[in-house]
Write an enzyme that holds these catalytic residues in place. Structure first.
Site, PDB file in Angstrom:
ATOM      1  N   ASP A 119       0.755  -1.171  -0.112  1.00 49.63           N
ATOM      2  CA  ASP A 119       0.096  -0.076   0.092  1.00 49.63           C
ATOM      3  C   ASP A 119       0.940   1.383  -0.007  1.00 49.63           C
ATOM      4  O   ASP A 119       2.220   1.057   0.497  1.00 49.63           O
ATOM      5  CB  ASP A 119      -0.903  -0.092   1.079  1.00 49.63           C
ATOM      6  CG  ASP A 119      -1.907   0.971   1.044  1.00 49.63           C
ATOM      7  OD1 ASP A 119      -1.893   1.882  -0.189  1.00 49.63           O
ATOM      8  OD2 ASP A 119      -3.338   0.917   1.648  1.00 49.63           O
TER       9      ASP A 119
HETATM   10  C1  BGC Z   1      -5.038   3.467  -0.004  1.00 51.12           C
HETATM   11  C2  BGC Z   1      -5.012   2.420  -0.975  1.00 51.12           C
HETATM   12  C3  BGC Z   1      -4.961   3.267  -2.434  1.00 51.12           C
HETATM   13  C4  BGC Z   1      -3.357   4.082  -2.493  1.00 51.12           C
HETATM   14  C5  BGC Z   1      -3.144   4.865  -3.453  1.00 51.12           C
HETATM   15  C6  BGC Z   1      -3.629   4.355  -0.141  1.00 51.12           C
HETATM   16  O1  BGC Z   1      -3.756   5.123   0.917  1.00 51.12           O
HETATM   17  O2  BGC Z   1      -5.157   2.783   1.268  1.00 51.12           O
HETATM   18  O3  BGC Z   1      -6.205   1.753  -1.078  1.00 51.12           O
HETATM   19  O4  BGC Z   1      -4.614   2.279  -3.457  1.00 51.12           O
HETATM   20  O5  BGC Z   1      -3.461   4.861  -1.116  1.00 51.12           O
HETATM   21  O6  BGC Z   1      -4.013   5.997  -3.496  1.00 51.12           O
END
Ligand code: BGC
Length: 837
Positions: free
Chosen positions: A231
């Site tokens: 993530d």
């Molecule tokens: C989220 C993800 C997301 C990523 C990119 C993170 O903060 O938890 O679900 O894909 O950011 O935006």
């Protein structure tokens, strides 16, 4: 037509890995920027682009000028219980991805609805692992069969937002296997997802990007041959680079690997084959999405008309008709309405004129347009029906961002705002015109070319035009220094901040606000200059990238009492009142959990007063997750619409007027009250899933407690009878046991019925939930037509995780099979002898 990319042979891929030096390989394992992996000509790799999901494909810019089809949010998709529909929608998303230059969508989100407080509840499918797994698998198949990668996220137990970067989830192994890992397993094994995202949180003491579950369960046991991406900013250590764990750190260009990883390999602390395996997985993904020179890129396509029709039907298919009674004794059920009998319709409520189509956070996309309930009903009812509207109060106490239609060019011509960017010396770097009042940059550039890191101050100039006379609250939201002049006078000069532990997404979705009252006549314009100076990037703590966001706010300083009275008066004069209540993307969002499940502000009062003024009241609940409906039994009709995507209003009109059937069944138990629901606040950094297997309906049934609406509940516009239920052995591939249900459409219109099959195990020697969903199916039928629904129950449905033996096991003896339809339920006994290996 879709041109499928073809997997390059494993040998070819390996040769490409071998052609790279250690440094070249390591360079590929951290993003080149916020959204992509760098091209590597030596490996035949072009730049590979990721983008969020799941309610559309945002693309690399967070910008209203780069719109995307906004599909219904995942609770709405799961509510369809319709895998072929979701698979088709996956194809639509793949086409969007290609149009926007995206190779891999960061979706679907398949964490569970452990509790409705979870801020991203709207972004997850269901409280049930089987429904989540099947709908999620359909979403993945739809995307990947059109050559775009799906990312199942967030692996694992990332079911709430409070302290999400660090929370250590305490969860028993059996619970992890049977609930939280189960949808990942189903989707990896059946839909062969190409990417899995490792979550921020820890599970039982180990952060997920370093967790042995990645190697031992995901890769070794389930045979996942795709890429594990962190993530965003969850890749925090060199330890995560160990063999079989994390493959790709996102975003970049900085991160914990780079030189440190090269040095670790050179020093013999990490075998080079561990790096090779990561690069191989990356190239395998690139081959699948058409980013390697030897692979053919996919070219799916959808016309705008096809896409609009699909989004409209899908929204309606996910609406759950929770209640539909006659408004007065002796009348027919209130829905569907008969358009021919309507002369005057009141469409009231804070979510009636502004379409709330999605929740907040990284799931945000910018739809090309949205259809509000008011617009949809006006279009459908035509000029002969008078459709009145009053807001009837607010759905948020926050002042909204200015509506673009109120903004005019600063020099008296054109529309929108002029935005200028300055560096630390005060030098003007550039400027642009925007048709928005919300501005966000996640890395990337401001304007066409200015790296956002170089921008130390923004200045926005516009003229706000009042649509009616009154006092307006004008101001700004953001973290940092705000200065605002209104009509040439400085009215705001302040610093706004959030607590040090606030989530960066909270800064984007719910930044602190400052406003001043400005009285304006109808049509009057006032010049605004807003200067925003963000805090220095070094202060971000967990990231060195620029994540910047601020808003220009303009809201009527409304008098709730007067607004409520106006809505109630309109409702009283109408043939039917449609009240649209709900939440917003500032209530339901990534970055924070909900503190209350009540409808914000005075919406409960609005519903009750409208109902008192007009017995013919339909309430549409526009929320991505359950909210409390204390008046639910006092109104004749309740329709749960979720966050239904850009075609909201059209789909709502279709359903209210009987053009479409509300096809949804609840993917989550709708609570009566907050008591008994699991919380999301960690204690000492740990969040104990001490409710074990008992989430959602499993807890209600154990406690003999009746929720407001049960999991699986949903009415249609026709009636059904269940004629017979039969059990037979399956052929193994297809399922261990087949349940065949014969249904009869006994009503007067075509309809779709969903058959849900639950298992239970009386007198079990192990702890069990009272019953669990084992499979489901559906059928459509014309009036008086009989149809058969065949539901395959996989062997896994009968298995439990034997933690001592570390394996799946079936307890010998008799299971009970309960078949549930909207017309009732049937119960049958089934001996494990019917199960075939
Ligand atoms: C989220 C993800 C997301 C990523 C990119 C993170 O903060 O938890 O679900 O894909 O950011 O935006």
């Amino acid at each position: 037509m879709t041109d499928q990319p073809q997997d390059l042979s494993e040998n070819q891929l390996r040769k490409r890995v071998e052609a790279l030096s250690l440094r070249q390989k390591v360079r590929l394992l951290t993003g080149e920027d916020f959204w992509s992996v760098a091209a590597e000509p030596l490996a035949g790799l072009r730049r590979l682009v990721f983008s969020d999901g799941p309610a559309g494909v945002r693309g690399e810019a967070w910008d209203e000028r780069n719109p995307s089809a906004n599909v219904p949010s995942p609770t709405a998709l799961a509510a369809t219980w319709d895998e072929s529909r979701i698979e088709r929608l996956g194809g639509l998303l793949a086409a969007e991805a290609r149009r926007k230059g995206v190779d891999v969508l960061l979706a679907p989100t398949i964490n569970l609805h452990r509790t409705p407080y979870g801020g991203r509840h709207f972004e997850c499918f269901s409280e049930d692992p089987v429904l989540t797994g099947r709908i999620g698998a359909a979403y993945v198949r739809g995307l990947q069969s059109a050559g775009v990668g799906a990312t199942v996220k967030h692996f694992v137990a990332n079911d709430s937002e409070t302290e999400r970067f660090t929370v250590d989830v305490q969860v028993a192994e059996r619970v992890l296997r049977e609930l939280y890992l189960a949808p990942f397993e189903a989707i990896v094994r059946e839909a062969r997802a190409w990417v899995v995202m490792a979550a921020y949180n820890a599970v039982n003491g180990t952060t997920m990007t370093e967790h042995p579950l990645l190697r031992e369960v995901l890769k070794d046991e389930w045979g996942f041959d795709g890429l594990v991406v962190s993530d965003w900013y969850a890749g925090r250590s060199l330890a995560a680079a160990s063999d079989g764990l994390l493959d790709l750190v996102m975003p970049g260009p900085s991160g914990p690997w780079g030189d440190a990883l090269v040095a670790a390999v050179a020093a013999g602390h990490l075998p080079e084959h561990a790096v090779d395996d990561k690069v191989l997985r990356l190239l395998r993904l690139a081959g699948r999405v058409g980013a390697l020179d030897g692979a053919r890129p996919a070219t799916p396509s959808w016309t705008t008309e096809q896409s609009r029709a699909e989004l409209r039907e899908t929204a309606a298919a996910g609406f759950v008709l929770a209640r539909n009674e006659p408004a007065e004794a002796g009348e027919a059920r209130l829905l569907p309405l008969s358009p021919g009998r309507l002369r005057r319709v009141a469409v009231v409520g804070p979510n009636a004129a502004v379409a709330r189509t999605l929740g907040g956070g990284s799931a945000t996309v910018f739809p090309p347009f949205t259809v509000s309930p008011l617009d949809g009903l006006r279009a459908a009812l035509g000029p002969d029906v008078c459709v009145d509207h009053a807001r009837g109060g607010r759905s948020s106490r926050r002042v909204p961002a200015a509506r673009p239609e109120m903004l005019y060019g600063p020099n008296g011509h054109g529309t929108g705002v002029e935005l200028c960017f300055f560096d630390t010396e005060g030098t003007l770097l550039g400027s642009e015109t925007r048709e928005s009042a919300t501005f966000t940059w996640l890395g990337g550039t401001a304007g066409a070319t200015i790296p956002i890191e170089q921008v130390a101050a923004f200045e926005l100039r516009t003229r706000v035009r009042a649509d009616s006379a009154g006092t307006y609250l004008i101001g700004a939201a953001g973290v940092g220094r705000i200065t605002m002049t209104v009509g040439g006078s400085v009215r705001i000069d302040t610093h706004l901040g959030l607590t040090a532990d606030a989530d960066p997404v909270e800064r984007m979705m719910r930044p602190p606000q400052e406003t001043v009252p400005v009285p304006l006549d109808a049509g009057e314009q006032v010049g605004i200059m807003l200067r925003y100076e963000p805090p220095s990037f070094a202060g971000e703590g967990f990231t060195d990238a620029a994540i910047l966001s601020f808003q220009l706010l303009v809201g009527a300083d409304g008098d709730d009492d007067a607004e409520l009275a106006e809505a109630v008066a309109l409702a009283g004069e109408a043939d039917v009142a449609v009240v649209v209540v709900g939440t917003t993307d500032e209530v339901e969002s990534e970055g924070f959990d909900r503190a209350s499940l009540s409808l914000p502000v005075r919406q409960d009062e609005l519903v009750r007063r409208v109902r008192a003024a007009n017995p013919r009241t339909v309430v549409a609940v526009n929320a991505g997750a359950p909210v409390l409906l204390p008046w639910a039994d006092e109104v004749p009709a309740v329709l749960l619409t979720w966050f239904p995507g850009q075609e909201f209003g059209n789909a709502l009109a279709d359903v209210l007027l009987g053009i479409s059937e509300p096809g949804g069944r609840l993917p989550v138990t709708w609570p009566q009250a907050e008591r008994g629901l699991p919380g999301t606040t960690p204690v000492g950094g740990k969040l104990d899933y001490n409710e074990g297997l008992f989430i959602g309906y499993r807890r209600y049934e154990r406690d003999g407690e009746e929720p407001l609406y049960r999991f699986g509940h949903g009415l249609g516009y026709t009636t059904w009878e269940c004629h017979s239920v039969e059990l037979s052995p399956g052929d193994g591939d297809d399922g261990a046991v087949i349940v065949t249900v014969r249904l009869h459409n006994t009503g007067t219109r075509r309809g779709r019925e969903v058959v849900q099959v639950f298992l239970s195990r009386p007198d079990s020697a192990i702890e069990r939930v009272p019953r669990w969903l084992a499979g489901f199916g559906s059928a459509e039928a014309e009036p008086d037509q009989q149809v058969e629904v065949r539901v395959a129950l996989p062997r896994r449905a009968f298995e439990h995780w034997d933690a001592a033996g570390r394996r799946w096991a079936v307890e010998a003896g008799e299971f009970q099979v309960a078949v549930q339809t909207s017309s009732g339920s049937a119960l049958l006994g089934l001996d494990t002898g019917l199960l075939r290996d």
